[in-house]
Design a protein around this motif. Structure first.
Motif, PDB file in Angstrom:
ATOM      1  N   LYS A 113     -39.213 -35.535  17.994  1.00 65.67           N
ATOM      2  CA  LYS A 113     -40.014 -35.724  19.202  1.00 65.67           C
ATOM      3  C   LYS A 113     -39.139 -35.698  20.451  1.00 65.67           C
ATOM      4  O   LYS A 113     -39.507 -35.109  21.471  1.00 65.67           O
ATOM      5  N   GLY A 114     -37.969 -36.338  20.366  1.00 64.38           N
ATOM      6  CA  GLY A 114     -37.077 -36.374  21.525  1.00 64.38           C
ATOM      7  C   GLY A 114     -36.638 -34.988  21.955  1.00 64.38           C
ATOM      8  O   GLY A 114     -36.609 -34.671  23.147  1.00 64.38           O
ATOM      9  N   ALA A 125     -38.412 -40.178  23.317  1.00 61.48           N
ATOM     10  CA  ALA A 125     -38.379 -40.860  22.025  1.00 61.48           C
ATOM     11  C   ALA A 125     -36.983 -41.308  21.636  1.00 61.48           C
ATOM     12  O   ALA A 125     -36.821 -42.221  20.826  1.00 61.48           O
ATOM     13  N   LEU A 126     -35.944 -40.689  22.217  1.00 59.37           N
ATOM     14  CA  LEU A 126     -34.563 -41.043  21.904  1.00 59.37           C
ATOM     15  C   LEU A 126     -33.940 -41.983  22.934  1.00 59.37           C
ATOM     16  O   LEU A 126     -32.759 -42.315  22.819  1.00 59.37           O
ATOM     17  N   LYS A 127     -34.727 -42.418  23.892  1.00 59.10           N
ATOM     18  CA  LYS A 127     -34.162 -43.207  24.988  1.00 59.10           C
ATOM     19  C   LYS A 127     -33.501 -44.487  24.499  1.00 59.10           C
ATOM     20  O   LYS A 127     -32.403 -44.845  24.939  1.00 59.10           O
ATOM     21  N   THR A 128     -34.151 -45.194  23.567  1.00 55.11           N
ATOM     22  CA  THR A 128     -33.575 -46.451  23.084  1.00 55.11           C
ATOM     23  C   THR A 128     -32.395 -46.216  22.151  1.00 55.11           C
ATOM     24  O   THR A 128     -31.675 -47.161  21.816  1.00 55.11           O
ATOM     25  N   LEU A 170     -29.927 -35.023  27.914  1.00 57.22           N
ATOM     26  CA  LEU A 170     -30.752 -36.130  27.434  1.00 57.22           C
ATOM     27  C   LEU A 170     -30.555 -37.365  28.299  1.00 57.22           C
ATOM     28  O   LEU A 170     -31.531 -38.032  28.693  1.00 57.22           O
ATOM     29  N   ILE A 171     -29.310 -37.673  28.626  1.00 59.90           N
ATOM     30  CA  ILE A 171     -29.027 -38.852  29.456  1.00 59.90           C
ATOM     31  C   ILE A 171     -29.667 -38.698  30.828  1.00 59.90           C
ATOM     32  O   ILE A 171     -30.305 -39.627  31.347  1.00 59.90           O
ATOM     33  N   GLN A 172     -29.510 -37.520  31.435  1.00 63.12           N
ATOM     34  CA  GLN A 172     -30.088 -37.287  32.756  1.00 63.12           C
ATOM     35  C   GLN A 172     -31.613 -37.356  32.706  1.00 63.12           C
ATOM     36  O   GLN A 172     -32.256 -37.944  33.586  1.00 63.12           O
TER      37      GLN A 172
END
Length: 216
Positions: A52-53, A140-143, A130-132
């Motif tokens: 999902k991320g 979905a990968l933020k945490t 991804l970080i930006q």
């Protein structure tokens, strides 16, 4: 008993019980993924979050990285069948996984074919994007961002761009196959047919937004 990674004390206890004559079998499932019939899966695990991320970001890391995956219905059927077999205690340890490792390219290369666009970029670039992205949007990968730190900060090493699958050692599935094959139970490959089932579930459950033009 299903042997979890990192549970050394519990494993030692089980082995001590076996040494004293307690009948013990050890089942080693890999990363458990969705049901082969319905696609139903744990949408909070790393596999689902990674898929999902990448879909939300519109990008995926280039290269080849591997995993052991088995559908949940296979794992359940395998454990029950082995538990009922008179051979179980003689063989004792069972790897419940397809003999061939899965490359994540199988999953990531499939996604654009069903309308999910992905830029495939080097891992450092993907990590930076991804970080930006997570600074302004949910993902979905933020945490899980701490997992993607640079290697010098304890994160993942670079993902190899080229890899020879034939050079990887085989997964030792002989004990499980000896009992399961006569019962007609084999671990299905994570291939395009099964990925269609999984993504149909992702779309129908609303976990991933269905791309335009994709039929129900």
């Amino acid at each position: 008993y299903a042997e979890p990674a990192g549970e050394a004390d519990l494993i030692a206890l089980v082995r001590a019980a076996r040494a004293r004559g307690v009948p013990v079998t050890i089942h080693r499932p890999p990363r458990v993924v969705g049901d082969t019939r319905t696609g139903s899966a744990n949408l909070e695990d790393f596999v689902a979050r990674a898929i999902k991320g990448c879909a939300e970001l519109g990008a995926a890391p280039a290269g080849h990285f591997f995993d052991c995956m088995s559908p949940v219905d296979y794992v359940a059927d395998a454990i029950v069948t082995i538990a009922q077999s008179p051979e179980a205690f003689a063989r004792q340890r069972f790897h419940l996984v397809h003999p061939a490792l899965v490359t994540w390219r199988t999953v990531l290369d499939f996604m654009p074919k069903i309308g999910i666009p992905l830029d495939v970029v080097p891992y450092p670039e993907w990590r930076a994007r991804l970080i930006q992205y997570c600074q302004q949007h949910d993902n979905a990968l933020k945490t899980l961002l701490p997992l993607f730190r640079p290697v010098e900060a304890g994160g993942f090493a670079e993902i190899p761009v080229d890899a020879d699958l034939s050079a990887l050692p085989p997964v030792p599935c002989e004990n499980a196959a000896a009992i399961l094959a006569p019962a007609g139970i084999t671990c299905p490959a994570i291939d395009a047919r099964l990925l269609h089932v999984y993504f149909d579930y992702f779309f129908s459950s609303g976990f991933i937004q269905k791309p335009g033009g994709i039929e129900p």
